[in-house]
Design a protein around this motif. Structure first.
Motif, mmCIF file in Angstrom:
data_model
loop_
_atom_site.group_PDB
_atom_site.id
_atom_site.type_symbol
_atom_site.label_atom_id
_atom_site.label_comp_id
_atom_site.label_asym_id
_atom_site.label_seq_id
_atom_site.Cartn_x
_atom_site.Cartn_y
_atom_site.Cartn_z
ATOM 1 N N THR A 1 0.651 -1.456 -0.156
ATOM 2 C CA THR A 1 0.328 0.082 -0.316
ATOM 3 C C THR A 1 0.876 1.316 -0.207
ATOM 4 O O THR A 1 2.178 0.703 0.593
ATOM 5 C CB THR A 1 -0.996 0.192 1.715
ATOM 6 O OG1 THR A 1 -0.591 0.432 2.510
ATOM 7 C CG2 THR A 1 -1.942 -1.387 1.281
ATOM 8 N N ARG A 2 0.520 2.398 -0.450
ATOM 9 C CA ARG A 2 1.065 3.572 -0.031
ATOM 10 C C ARG A 2 0.735 3.907 1.050
ATOM 11 O O ARG A 2 0.038 4.353 0.345
ATOM 12 C CB ARG A 2 0.977 4.370 -2.236
ATOM 13 C CG ARG A 2 1.894 5.245 -2.334
ATOM 14 C CD ARG A 2 1.487 6.000 -3.409
ATOM 15 N NE ARG A 2 0.263 7.271 -3.029
ATOM 16 C CZ ARG A 2 -0.768 8.100 -3.516
ATOM 17 N NH1 ARG A 2 -0.121 8.601 -4.675
ATOM 18 N NH2 ARG A 2 -1.362 8.809 -3.181
ATOM 19 N N ALA A 3 1.837 5.443 1.773
ATOM 20 C CA ALA A 3 1.045 5.211 2.413
ATOM 21 C C ALA A 3 1.824 6.297 2.545
ATOM 22 O O ALA A 3 3.385 6.456 2.716
ATOM 23 C CB ALA A 3 1.778 4.363 3.816
ATOM 24 N N ALA A 4 1.604 7.779 3.277
ATOM 25 C CA ALA A 4 2.653 8.921 3.838
ATOM 26 C C ALA A 4 3.287 8.788 5.091
ATOM 27 O O ALA A 4 2.809 8.339 5.560
ATOM 28 C CB ALA A 4 1.128 10.273 3.526
ATOM 29 N N ARG A 5 4.267 9.310 4.902
ATOM 30 C CA ARG A 5 5.454 9.231 5.760
ATOM 31 C C ARG A 5 4.868 10.225 7.021
ATOM 32 O O ARG A 5 4.139 10.814 7.257
ATOM 33 C CB ARG A 5 6.801 10.258 5.560
ATOM 34 C CG ARG A 5 7.794 10.005 7.058
ATOM 35 C CD ARG A 5 8.928 11.029 6.164
ATOM 36 N NE ARG A 5 8.360 12.433 6.273
ATOM 37 C CZ ARG A 5 8.604 13.716 6.787
ATOM 38 N NH1 ARG A 5 8.886 13.326 7.617
ATOM 39 N NH2 ARG A 5 8.208 14.912 6.606
ATOM 40 N N VAL B 1 -6.483 -7.433 5.785
ATOM 41 C CA VAL B 1 -6.396 -6.645 6.874
ATOM 42 C C VAL B 1 -5.795 -5.446 5.499
ATOM 43 O O VAL B 1 -4.470 -5.757 5.403
ATOM 44 C CB VAL B 1 -6.192 -6.754 8.802
ATOM 45 C CG1 VAL B 1 -5.737 -5.480 8.579
ATOM 46 C CG2 VAL B 1 -7.401 -7.253 9.110
ATOM 47 N N ILE B 2 -6.548 -4.065 5.492
ATOM 48 C CA ILE B 2 -4.954 -2.964 4.822
ATOM 49 C C ILE B 2 -4.683 -2.702 5.486
ATOM 50 O O ILE B 2 -6.014 -1.851 6.462
ATOM 51 C CB ILE B 2 -5.941 -2.985 3.310
ATOM 52 C CG1 ILE B 2 -7.484 -1.953 3.886
ATOM 53 C CG2 ILE B 2 -6.343 -3.632 2.761
ATOM 54 C CD1 ILE B 2 -7.800 -1.124 2.333
ATOM 55 N N VAL B 3 -4.012 -1.196 5.306
ATOM 56 C CA VAL B 3 -3.441 -0.457 5.818
ATOM 57 C C VAL B 3 -2.917 0.538 5.080
ATOM 58 O O VAL B 3 -2.676 0.911 4.534
ATOM 59 C CB VAL B 3 -2.403 -0.868 7.677
ATOM 60 C CG1 VAL B 3 -3.093 -1.553 8.035
ATOM 61 C CG2 VAL B 3 -0.856 -0.817 6.724
ATOM 62 N N ALA B 4 -3.108 2.300 5.502
ATOM 63 C CA ALA B 4 -2.572 3.690 5.282
ATOM 64 C C ALA B 4 -2.092 3.933 6.503
ATOM 65 O O ALA B 4 -2.694 4.365 6.821
ATOM 66 C CB ALA B 4 -3.296 4.205 4.114
ATOM 67 N N ASP B 5 -1.136 4.637 6.022
ATOM 68 C CA ASP B 5 -1.168 6.109 7.144
ATOM 69 C C ASP B 5 -1.877 7.567 6.311
ATOM 70 O O ASP B 5 -1.500 7.713 4.987
ATOM 71 C CB ASP B 5 0.826 6.659 7.130
ATOM 72 C CG ASP B 5 1.468 4.912 7.586
ATOM 73 O OD1 ASP B 5 0.288 4.612 8.534
ATOM 74 O OD2 ASP B 5 2.511 4.978 7.722
ATOM 75 N N VAL B 6 -2.941 7.773 7.521
ATOM 76 C CA VAL B 6 -4.089 8.664 6.812
ATOM 77 C C VAL B 6 -3.445 10.273 7.281
ATOM 78 O O VAL B 6 -3.356 10.427 8.872
ATOM 79 C CB VAL B 6 -5.375 8.760 7.224
ATOM 80 C CG1 VAL B 6 -5.869 10.415 7.012
ATOM 81 C CG2 VAL B 6 -5.259 7.456 6.048
ATOM 82 N N ARG B 7 -2.145 11.326 6.501
ATOM 83 C CA ARG B 7 -2.747 12.368 7.174
ATOM 84 C C ARG B 7 -3.351 13.383 7.919
ATOM 85 O O ARG B 7 -4.294 13.566 6.617
ATOM 86 C CB ARG B 7 -1.186 13.107 6.218
ATOM 87 C CG ARG B 7 -0.842 14.464 6.875
ATOM 88 C CD ARG B 7 0.126 15.224 6.203
ATOM 89 N NE ARG B 7 1.199 16.238 7.266
ATOM 90 C CZ ARG B 7 2.272 16.764 7.192
ATOM 91 N NH1 ARG B 7 2.785 16.153 5.778
ATOM 92 N NH2 ARG B 7 2.447 17.545 7.478
ATOM 93 N N ARG B 8 -4.075 13.892 8.973
ATOM 94 C CA ARG B 8 -4.391 14.749 8.742
ATOM 95 C C ARG B 8 -4.774 16.013 8.278
ATOM 96 O O ARG B 8 -3.972 16.597 8.620
ATOM 97 C CB ARG B 8 -4.727 14.444 10.322
ATOM 98 C CG ARG B 8 -6.473 15.992 11.173
ATOM 99 C CD ARG B 8 -6.547 15.387 12.702
ATOM 100 N NE ARG B 8 -5.620 16.171 13.332
ATOM 101 C CZ ARG B 8 -5.350 15.625 14.611
ATOM 102 N NH1 ARG B 8 -6.285 15.195 15.589
ATOM 103 N NH2 ARG B 8 -4.630 16.719 15.138
#
Length: 467
Positions: A3-7, A253-260
């Protein structure tokens, strides 16, 4: 899967998981509860701080029973207690879909939010019930948002996503992220080929038009061999990019870092008449005692800087069309052409007017069978937007692209499917039918209409949010 995720930035990002679960019939409710608990553990192992689980993860979605808890299964309270205990032990926030009993014994299709301390912060009851939902659930009427350790979050459930007003209202109340427990029902020759418009394109449009993150958790497989799920749980960014996507046919289960970030809704200028229309009380579709017309529409995709091919236009006209839309013509010329098609109600939207949902919604509420999108932006998710506007309003949409666009001119039907299209990047045309019975009946599936279950009172946010 990758998955593509933000730093990750401390305090600004949240690691979000969506747990796609195997569909279980009511008879396997205890197994479904164990699936939920295993998914929460798996999400924590992947570093998630928040996990979203599907609509009616427990005890099931197709209940066929208004009192499922009379069977020998854990009650809704016992199931939530088990989930809350695990959330506290794992130190993870959980959003889970569950059928909950009200004090009077009736069921609501709810999304419950439990924080990392095991506290039930609150719940949301699905407002827009699907046809068979109505047999065992009563609808919710409130659209709350929830103050969590990650900021203000909204929740919607499955078919709620087909009504643009619902997400719009939650965003106007401050939600920067939408959690979407869902059970996307569809059909196809294999599980990998089961499609649903929300999974295919509309969820992306909801994210774009509201400038928010959306995390949607779906089921996979079937219940009772008759209701099949599309899978493809997904996490979508404010730009409409899918940053994490599950397969169609297996639990995962999928995950991603979500920037608020603050929500950034796209807003359109609305006339006083538009606002009155949007706030009007919903009405059932008009009676079809007199069968409305079935018309043939020609569309010619123009090339910038070139004259439209006269022979091509004659060839389109020879197919006995009632009107021809030339995508390079003026708005006035297109309007005159469509006014000549007796019995066809239409509206023309220009440029960015289709990006926000309200202008198309108002036009459809005034009775338009056909929306023509002239001079759409050259880039972006314009086809997905055209399909969503058609689907959510049950109207036809002409995407009036020209040869220099990223997609070709096309006609989208009331179900969101592309009916016909021109050749991409080539001056060309096509002819397709417009069946106004579909646009005036407004029926999505038996017992479910597009406008009759609207909640116009929620458009109070229009008084606070204007361009």
């Amino acid at each position: 899967m990758s998955t593509r995720a933000a730093r990750r930035v401390r305090g600004l990002t949240v690691r979000v998981a969506c747990a796609q679960l195997q569909a279980r019939p009511l008879e396997l409710a205890p197994t479904a509860l164990q699936d939920v608990l295993r998914a929460i553990r798996r999400a924590k192992a992947l570093g998630a701080e928040l996990v979203v689980l599907p609509e009616c993860s427990y005890p099931g979605y197709v209940l066929l029973d208004a009192d499922p808890y009379r069977k020998l299964i854990p009650s809704d309270g016992e199931a939530l207690a088990a989930i809350a205990a695990l959330a506290r032990r794992m130190s993870i926030d959980v959003c889970v879909g569950i059928a909950r009993r009200q004090p009077d014994g009736r069921l609501r299709n709810e999304a419950a939010y439990i924080d990392a301390n095991g506290t039930l912060i609150g719940s949301y009851a699905k407002c827009r019930l699907w046809n068979f939902d109505q047999r065992w659930f009563v609808p919710g009427r409130a659209l709350p948002v929830f103050a969590t350790r990650f900021g203000v979050i909204g929740m919607m459930i499955c078919a709620d996503g087909r009504n643009p007003e619902i997400a719009r209202t939650l965003v106007a109340s401050g939600a920067w992220m939408m959690l979407n427990p869902t059970a996307w029902v569809g059909s196809g020759p294999t599980y990998d080929d089961v499609h649903n418009p929300q999974a295919d394109y509309a969820l992306r449009v909801r994210a774009i038009e509201n400038g928010i993150w959306i995390a949607a958790a779906d089921k996979c497989g079937s219940e009772h061999g008759a209701v099949h799920y599309a899978g493809r749980s997904q996490i979508v960014g404010p730009d409409g990019m899918v940053v994490a996507l599950a397969d169609a046919s297996r639990p995962q289960v999928i995950v991603a870092d979500v920037r608020r970030r603050p929500p950034a809704p796209l807003l359109a200028a609305l006339s006083p008449g538009d606002r009155r229309t949007l706030r009007a009380r919903p009405r059932p579709a008009a009676s079809l005692v007199r069968v409305p017309p079935r018309l043939w529409l020609g569309v010619y995709q123009s090339a910038p800087g070139q004259r439209d091919d006269a022979l091509a236009l004659r060839a389109i006209e020879a197919q006995t069309v009632h009107a021809i839309v030339r995508t390079g013509a003026t708005v006035a010329a297109v309007n005159r052409a469509l006014e000549a098609a007796a019995g066809l109600r239409h509206a023309i939207l220009v440029g960015t007017d289709m990006l926000a949902p309200e202008p198309a919604r108002a036009a459809a509420l005034r009775g338009a069978d056909l929306l023509v999108w002239m001079r759409p932006p050259a880039r972006g998710a314009i086809l997905e937007i055209a399909r969503t506007r058609a689907m959510e309003n049950r109207v036809y949409v002409v995407l009036g692209a020209r040869t220099d666009g990223t997609v070709g001119a096309c006609l989208v039907g009331p179900d969101g499917a592309v009916v016909a299209s021109a050749l991409t990047h080539k001056a060309s045309g096509f002819v397709a039918v417009i069946d106004t019975v579909l646009t005036r009946r407004k029926e999505v599936v038996p017992g479910t209409q597009t406008f009759a279950d609207r909640m116009p009172n929620i458009y109070r946010w229009l008084d606070r949010r204007s361009p």
